[in-house]
Design a protein around this motif. Structure first.
Motif, mmCIF file in Angstrom:
data_model
loop_
_atom_site.group_PDB
_atom_site.id
_atom_site.type_symbol
_atom_site.label_atom_id
_atom_site.label_comp_id
_atom_site.label_asym_id
_atom_site.label_seq_id
_atom_site.Cartn_x
_atom_site.Cartn_y
_atom_site.Cartn_z
ATOM 1 N N LEU A 47 29.631 42.850 34.613
ATOM 2 C CA LEU A 47 31.172 43.025 34.441
ATOM 3 C C LEU A 47 31.445 44.468 34.524
ATOM 4 N N ASP A 48 30.927 45.357 33.988
ATOM 5 C CA ASP A 48 31.238 46.826 34.045
ATOM 6 C C ASP A 48 30.916 47.262 35.275
ATOM 7 N N GLU A 49 30.041 46.863 35.934
ATOM 8 C CA GLU A 49 29.850 47.320 37.190
ATOM 9 C C GLU A 49 30.632 46.895 38.337
ATOM 10 N N ALA A 50 31.242 45.697 38.061
ATOM 11 C CA ALA A 50 32.135 45.093 38.990
ATOM 12 C C ALA A 50 33.465 45.632 39.099
ATOM 13 N N PHE A 51 33.982 46.003 37.741
ATOM 14 C CA PHE A 51 35.295 46.571 37.393
ATOM 15 C C PHE A 51 35.170 48.003 38.024
ATOM 16 N N LYS A 52 34.094 48.747 37.624
ATOM 17 C CA LYS A 52 33.930 50.104 38.267
ATOM 18 C C LYS A 52 33.995 50.135 39.624
ATOM 19 N N ALA A 53 33.389 49.069 40.400
ATOM 20 C CA ALA A 53 33.254 49.188 41.846
ATOM 21 C C ALA A 53 34.968 49.020 42.274
ATOM 22 N N GLU A 54 35.952 48.097 41.495
ATOM 23 C CA GLU A 54 37.144 48.132 41.940
ATOM 24 C C GLU A 54 38.041 49.145 41.427
ATOM 25 N N ARG A 55 37.404 50.069 40.781
ATOM 26 C CA ARG A 55 38.275 51.258 40.111
ATOM 27 C C ARG A 55 39.356 50.609 39.248
ATOM 28 N N LEU A 56 38.760 49.843 38.395
ATOM 29 C CA LEU A 56 39.736 49.457 37.060
ATOM 30 C C LEU A 56 39.155 49.836 35.883
ATOM 31 N N ARG A 57 39.957 50.337 34.970
ATOM 32 C CA ARG A 57 39.513 50.548 33.590
ATOM 33 C C ARG A 57 40.052 49.536 32.735
ATOM 34 N N VAL A 58 38.641 48.773 32.295
ATOM 35 C CA VAL A 58 38.577 47.809 31.613
ATOM 36 C C VAL A 58 37.890 47.881 30.176
ATOM 37 N N SER A 59 38.226 47.937 28.943
ATOM 38 C CA SER A 59 37.388 47.935 27.954
ATOM 39 C C SER A 59 36.632 46.475 27.803
ATOM 40 N N ILE A 60 35.470 46.646 27.393
ATOM 41 C CA ILE A 60 34.411 45.395 27.416
ATOM 42 C C ILE A 60 33.709 45.475 25.976
ATOM 43 N N ALA A 69 31.480 34.127 32.781
ATOM 44 C CA ALA A 69 31.583 35.724 33.036
ATOM 45 C C ALA A 69 32.187 36.050 34.445
ATOM 46 N N ALA A 70 31.626 35.097 35.477
ATOM 47 C CA ALA A 70 32.332 35.387 36.828
ATOM 48 C C ALA A 70 33.835 34.905 36.626
ATOM 49 N N MET A 71 34.159 33.995 36.098
ATOM 50 C CA MET A 71 35.555 33.556 35.921
ATOM 51 C C MET A 71 36.480 34.695 35.129
ATOM 52 N N GLU A 112 37.276 37.522 37.535
ATOM 53 C CA GLU A 112 38.303 37.302 38.223
ATOM 54 C C GLU A 112 39.887 37.284 37.870
ATOM 55 N N TRP A 113 39.717 36.715 36.524
ATOM 56 C CA TRP A 113 41.058 36.843 35.840
ATOM 57 C C TRP A 113 41.517 38.081 35.784
ATOM 58 N N ILE A 114 40.657 39.388 35.150
ATOM 59 C CA ILE A 114 40.704 40.451 34.941
ATOM 60 C C ILE A 114 41.192 41.186 36.081
ATOM 61 N N SER A 115 40.455 41.341 36.980
ATOM 62 C CA SER A 115 40.298 42.012 38.156
ATOM 63 C C SER A 115 41.418 41.557 39.127
ATOM 64 N N GLY A 116 41.982 40.227 39.253
ATOM 65 C CA GLY A 116 43.055 39.590 39.871
ATOM 66 C C GLY A 116 44.365 40.077 39.240
ATOM 67 N N GLY A 117 44.253 40.462 38.044
ATOM 68 C CA GLY A 117 45.641 40.821 37.286
ATOM 69 C C GLY A 117 46.353 39.600 36.811
#
Length: 349
Positions: free
Chosen positions: A317-330, A280-282, A285-290
C-alpha cells in the motif's frame, strides 16, 4: 531493566516475537524474543545494558501492530506476606513515576488475579506515594506492575505518551443495546485508537457522509449513524430496521468490491470476510481514486506467517501511494475486539 514485556491477544505471541525481532534488528539491539503459545504475552530479552530502553525510544508504540502494551523492566519474586516492602525495596532503583497501573495477562489465570490486583492497588499506591516513589505527574514514566501470579510480578515502566491508552491495552467500551451486533465495538475502538479524541468533532462530524461495505446487519453502520452521518450501506443481507428508521441510511444490495460512490465520501469502512490481499487492493483503489478521505478496514489473517503477510500488504500500500505521489497515512493494529484479523486506518492527507 533489560527485558521488554509485551501483552498481546492469546495465540499471537509468535507474531509479537517476529515483530520485535525485526524492530530490534533494525535498531541494532542485540537480544532474543520468546513467548509461550496462549500466554498472552511475549518478552524480548536484551543482551546489552539499556537495550530495552533503546527499543522503546526507537519506536512509537502506536506503530506496532500486535502488541497491546509494553514495558521495560524485570521480574521480581514476591513473598506470601509483606509484598509491599519487597516491592518498595526493588523499586528503589527505578525512576520516580507519575502514575501506576496494575495489570495481568489476558488469560483465565490473569482474570483470576484481577480481584487480587483491585484489592492490592490502594495500599500499594499509598505506600509508593509515602515513599516518594509515585507522584501525580503525566510527564514522568508510568509504573506498570504486571502480575504473573501472587508470587511473581514484572516491574515495568513506560512513557505515558508512548504506551497503551488503557491498562493492558484493553478499552472498557460498553456495548450499546440498540446496536445490531457486537462488531460495532470494533469500529468504536478503531476510532479511539487511530483518531485523537480532540479531533472527533471535526473528523467524525454530522455533516459527513460514509459508506459501509459488507454492512449487514449494521454494527459498523450504527457507529456512523451515531455520529449523525448519512450512510450508504452495501450488503446483500438485511439491515437492522432500527437503522433504516433513522432516515440516515440508504441500503444497496450490490457487490461491495465493485461498487463505487458517484460522489466522494468522507468515510469508507469495511468488515468483509475476504482474503486480505483483495481487501487491501480494494482500499488502495478507494483512497487513490479519491472515493473517500479516510477508511477503516479489517484484514482477515491467514493461518500462518500472519505478521509477514500484514507487513507485505502494508508495504505494498505504501509503495502504491508513493508511486502515485499521494500522501496517505497508514496505521495498523490488532485491536482488543479483533479476532483473527487486524484493523487498518488510512487517511489521505
Amino acid at each position: 531493566m533489560n527485558t521488554l514485556l509485551l501483552h498481546c491477544r492469546p495465540g499471537f505471541e509468535g507474531e509479537v516475537c517476529a515483530e520485535l525481532s525485526e524492530l530490534a534488528a533494525n535498531l541494532g539491539v542485540a537480544g532474543y524474543a520468546k513467548g509461550k503459545a496462549g500466554g498472552a504475552h511475549a518478552e524480548f530479552v536484551c543482551s546489552e545494558t539499556g537495550g530495552a530502553e533503546r527499543l522503546m525510544q526507537g519506536a512509537r508504540f502506536n506503530q506496532l501492530i500486535f502488541p497491546r502494551q509494553w514495558a521495560r523492566g524485570d521480574y521480581l519474586a514476591l513473598p506470601e506476606t509483606d509484598r509491599i516492602s519487597v516491592l518498595l525495596q526493588a523499586l528503589a532503583d527505578y525512576p520516580q513515576c507519575g502514575s501506576l497501573w496494575l495489570e495481568v495477562f489476558d488469560t483465565n489465570e490473569g482474570k483470576e488475579l484481577s480481584n487480587f490486583c483491585k484489592k492490592f492497588e490502594a495500599p500499594l499506591r499509598k505506600a509508593l506515594e509515602k515513599a516518594g516513589r509515585l507522584v501525580e505527574d503525566p510527564s514522568k514514566p508510568r509504573l506498570l506492575l504486571t502480575f504473573k501470579s501472587g508470587r511473581e510480578v514484572f516491574l515495568g515502566i513506560a512513557e505515558t505518551s508512548n504506551s497503551a491508552l488503557w491498562p493492558m491495552g484493553i478499552p472498557r467500551l460498553k456495548f450499546p443495546r440498540e446496536a445490531p451486533s457486537r462488531s460495532t465495538l470494533k469500529l468504536e475502538e478503531a476510532w479511539h485508537t487511530f483518531i485523537p479524541r480532540e479531533q472527533w468533532d471535526t473528523r467524525l462530524s454530522e455533516d459527513m457522509t460514509g459508506v459501509d461495505l459488507g454492512a449487514a446487519p449494521g454494527g459498523w453502520t450504527y457507529q456512523l449513524v451515531r455520529r449523525g452521518m448519512l450512510v450508504t450501506a452495501i450488503d446483500n443481507g438485511p439491515m437492522a430496521q432500527s437503522l433504516m428508521d433513522t432516515g440516515l441510511v440508504t441500503h444497496l444490495m450490490v457487490d461491495g468490491f465493485t461498487w463505487k460512490p458517484k460522489q466522494p465520501v468522507d468515510w469508507m469502512v469495511c468488515d468483509i470476510v475476504e482474503k486480505p490481499a483483495r481487501t487491501a487492493a480494494m482500499v488502495e483503489e478507494w483512497i487513490s481514486g479519491g472515493h473517500c478521505r479516510e477508511a477503516v478496514v479489517n484484514l482477515k489473517l491467514p493461518m500462518k506467517q500472519r505478521y509477514a503477510e500484514v507487513r507485505k500488504l502494508l508495504q505494498r500500500l505504501d509503495e502504491a501511494f508513493k508511486a502515485e505521489r499521494l500522501r496517505v497515512s497508514i496505521a495498523c493494529k490488532q485491536l482488543y475486539h479483533d479476532r483473527e484479523e487486524v484493523t487498518c486506518h488510512l487517511r489521505r492527507l
